[in-house]
Enzyme design. Structure first.
Site, mmCIF file in Angstrom:
data_model
loop_
_atom_site.group_PDB
_atom_site.id
_atom_site.type_symbol
_atom_site.label_atom_id
_atom_site.label_comp_id
_atom_site.label_asym_id
_atom_site.label_seq_id
_atom_site.Cartn_x
_atom_site.Cartn_y
_atom_site.Cartn_z
ATOM 1 N N GLY B 41 2.635 -12.068 -14.191
ATOM 2 C CA GLY B 41 1.964 -10.863 -13.724
ATOM 3 C C GLY B 41 0.706 -11.187 -12.933
ATOM 4 N N CYS B 44 -3.401 -9.349 -10.933
ATOM 5 C CA CYS B 44 -3.171 -7.909 -10.787
ATOM 6 C C CYS B 44 -2.794 -7.284 -12.114
ATOM 7 C CB CYS B 44 -2.046 -7.682 -9.784
ATOM 8 S SG CYS B 44 -1.263 -6.083 -9.920
ATOM 9 N N GLY B 184 -16.643 -2.409 -2.686
ATOM 10 C CA GLY B 184 -15.229 -2.320 -2.335
ATOM 11 C C GLY B 184 -14.522 -1.589 -3.464
ATOM 12 N N VAL B 273 -13.074 -11.941 -2.686
ATOM 13 C CA VAL B 273 -12.261 -12.996 -3.275
ATOM 14 C C VAL B 273 -12.205 -14.220 -2.368
ATOM 15 C CG1 VAL B 273 -10.828 -11.387 -4.593
ATOM 16 C CG2 VAL B 273 -10.151 -12.014 -2.262
ATOM 17 N N HIS B 444 5.234 24.646 -3.353
ATOM 18 C CA HIS B 444 4.047 25.429 -3.672
ATOM 19 C C HIS B 444 4.054 25.737 -5.157
ATOM 20 C CE1 HIS B 444 0.765 28.244 -3.160
ATOM 21 N NE2 HIS B 444 1.431 29.098 -3.921
#
Lengths: 465, 465
Positions: B41, B44, B184, B273, B444
């Site tokens: 993984g 992230c 950021g 990074v 809607h």
């Protein structure tokens, strides 16, 4: 305004078809009036889509608060003031109705509160309200009077023991127990709402599944979720012999020849709608009808020249967004802004939790049409965003043409399903393929990745299942 | 597995690029291994997107609980257990990592935990961990080692007074005050999170706006929203001379030549990074680099035949979904499943409240390119769903080609922005026009109607503004 004004268009009805049609005519620089017998926004905005969404948000939050510990949060004595919940809903409806009234002014739409009748082609009479007796001369008429709730035969709506959604939206107290008759979108939403606040809810549907127009698998998943939430769900079941007492209503549930008597404080009738055509046409105006709805041609013109109709009054699917689309297109066509387009595909949404949304063909419909189709499915348990949000119930299911990959239909049950369906709506409108959705980079982590992965699954290329 | 196994592909790195590439190779029936030095993984899933989303959901719910009375609800003593909030986040990450490990097994990916090095083209050595000393012979190598947090010069990360997002995700206590350096997506999300739970938050950004890659108007709106939420936001401001004490960190904020000293319990560094390339290549392997990132050609092949790279290691935009796309396409190209496609457009998301999401060109970029463009905007205050949800902050802004109406870019700030952006993503991928979005019937009441109305606004045809 002088009595001699001739309008380019008079719209009868100020709901999602009527107000949008009137505003669009205003945008096109036309002289336009809109006559609405209650308040701008119509049923949808005042007594339907909008106030129910406000109620449902309160219900959702109340449910979430009760699960606060899942999120590391703590809450003592979570409660609610039902009257305030209802009041907020009325406030939201009022705010949006004001918004429509503002848009009327902005777009120079003459707005009349009153009941209107087509006197003859070219003339509308206001027959009730402060403008009673006024005649509006007009080149064109758009009938957008919509529908009203269908009544259960031999069961009078008294607003206390027996309600439709309309009375339910005005109620100030929470019933201890309620029988919801009809498990279409309205019935299902109210069942969710009352149950969330602790009413004992029985949901009864005559057809074999709740949300009868939705995909079978979706309906089954919601059925199970509702039972898990504590709602008693009866499908394939008829309600017979309502007995309205002083404090409760009794009714017989009949399924497979067996009868069970149940009782509740209130019955909510949500068995569909019927057209609002009474008193809309004078004796001199005869419009061709089809199953009680006004028949229109491809430009939304009725059988009488100069009289158009759009929205629920021309028949199913009785959805606000379809009504708006029809009215805007009727007006565009009428005033030469491109040909009037007819509805091809549209989404349908149910705002319970988990939410349900769909567009295009169900799997059953694809099968019945004998189409060569593929199914792609992606469960929200495999979605990082859904798991992180503790909302991993449900799935995305997409049905594609086995050869071309074109999207036939999409069905979503789960968190934010009603928002996620939009992408499939665009895909169907553009005749896009599963491969094209798969090749579109979707943000991680979002629920929309499930939309992409279900499409990828039809190709055997979903990464996360 | 015999030592003599030759793989079709060895993937170095098990993050969104690496694991997806490995799974895709498995789907294509290839012999594939994936070597990951921590857990499947990658950043992230274990230390980034996924656990932060879990934290943010807790924060959002806490914020909503505090506003319960808006919804007619009542709550006494809303509180939180910060350790439990963090624990849930770790649990979600663990669950998703297990999911990837399951997918490895399902797709017959040999999964090694350890540090790997490209010995030469065709050979990967595991240099750390239980498989240390093992050599994997392979026809192809995919480097997907990603990035790690950039450190502030002369400021050691100690996990107590000074953290990156990584340490913050493992912390068990809530700081009373925190300085977030860098606005950021990561900095902004943590600023929102800590503030929601009551930390005194100062957010500092060197560039003129928070979320520097986002549209100016969006960034300004978020800036104001953050200030309203109680966050001190400093843009165009440098942090100088960090002084780490026993109980606090002091730093000078320098703006327009003026210096202000501030102090907080903790500093969170979120200044970007740097590539993870150390020790990934043996001395025998020289890859062409570009600004420290691995340079690849259109098929994701590096300057050495048989060695491919994808994801953050090949450079910006450092987004998980872009990394996944690149790796899957590298693998597709490598094994003859269509040509490897390169990234053209992608969405970017920030999961604070209000959420921010975008795809394609900002207005500024369109202007700088000298494009003849139109802007369509739709505020959520005009959306029935947003008002019913009491989440009417923000807007949708779309930028189109003035002539063709093709979508250049879309920018959303508001509730569920990160889900709503998906439709514009598909639109850009399919080179769709504003008119096509406008002509697609949107349900809607949904927030997605704002997507449609912003498109309609570029044509002067939005109904609700």
């Amino acid at each position: 305004m002088a009595e001699s004004t001739e309008y380019d268009l008079v719209v009868i009805g100020g709901g999602p078809a009527g107000y949008a049609g009137a505003i669009r005519a205003g945008q096109l620089g036309k002289r336009v009036a809109c006559v609405e017998m209650e308040r701008a926004g119509g049923t949808c905005l005042n007594w339907g889509c909008i106030p129910t969404k406000a109620l449902l948000k309160s219900a959702e939050l109340f449910q979430k608060i009760k699960k606060a510990d899942t999120f590391g949060l703590s809450v003592k004595e979570a409660g609610f003031d039902f009257a305030k919940v209802m009041e907020r809903s009325r406030g939201v409806a009022g705010q949006m109705a004001k918004g429509v009234e503002f848009l009327f002014r902005k777009n120079k739409v003459d707005y009349f509160v009153g009941r209107a009748q087509v006197a003859v082609a070219g003339m509308v009479e206001i027959t009730e309200g402060e403008h009673k007796g006024k005649f509006l001369k007009t080149k064109n008429i758009l009938i957008a009077t919509g529908c009203k709730m269908r009544r259960i035969p031999d069961l009078a709506v008294d607003g206390v023991r027996v309600m439709t959604s309309r009375e339910a939206l005005a109620a100030k107290t929470l019933p201890k127990s309620i029988i919801v008759v009809g498990a279409g979108a309205i019935g299902v939403e109210f069942a969710y709402f009352y149950n969330a606040f602790g009413s004992k809810v029985t949901l009864v549907e005559m057809l074999p599944q709740i949300l009868p127009v939705e995909d079978e698998e979706v309906a089954k998943t919601l059925h199970r979720a509702f039972e898990k939430q504590g709602i008693a769900v009866h499908t394939g079941t008829k309600c017979e012999n309502f007995r309205v007492g002083k404090d409760a209503v009794k009714v017989n549930l009949v399924k497979d020849g067996k009868t069970e008597e149940i009782e509740a404080e209130v019955v909510l009738s949500a068995i569909g709608v019927v057209p609002n055509l009474e008193s809309v046409l004078s004796a001199k105006v005869k419009l061709e009808l089809e199953r009680n709805y006004v028949k229109v041609d491809d430009s939304y013109q009725t059988s009488v020249k100069g009289i158009y109709a759009a929205g629920d009054i021309i028949g199913p699917p009785w959805l606000a967004h379809v009504a708006t689309y029809e009215a805007v297109n009727a007006v565009n066509g009428l005033f030469g802004h491109g040909p009037a387009k007819r509805v091809k595909s549209f989404p349908g949404c149910t705002y319970c939790q988990p939410q349900v949304a769909s567009t295009g063909l169900t799997e059953k419909a694809a099968k019945e049409k004998g189409l060569d189709y593929k199914v792609g499915k992606f469960p929200f348990t495999a979605s990082g965003k859904a798991v992180a949000s503790a909302e991993a119930e449900g799935f995305v299911k997409v049905i594609t043409d086995a050869k071309s990959g074109e999207i036939y239909g999409a069905h979503i049950i789960g968190s934010e399903a009603t928002e996620l369906i939009a992408e499939y709506g665009l895909a169907i409108h553009l005749e896009a393929t599963a491969e094209e959705i798969h090749q579109t980079i979707h943000a991680h982590p979002t629920l929309s990745e499930a939309v992409m992965e279900a499409a990828a699954a039809t190709l055997g290329e979903a990464i996360h299942i």
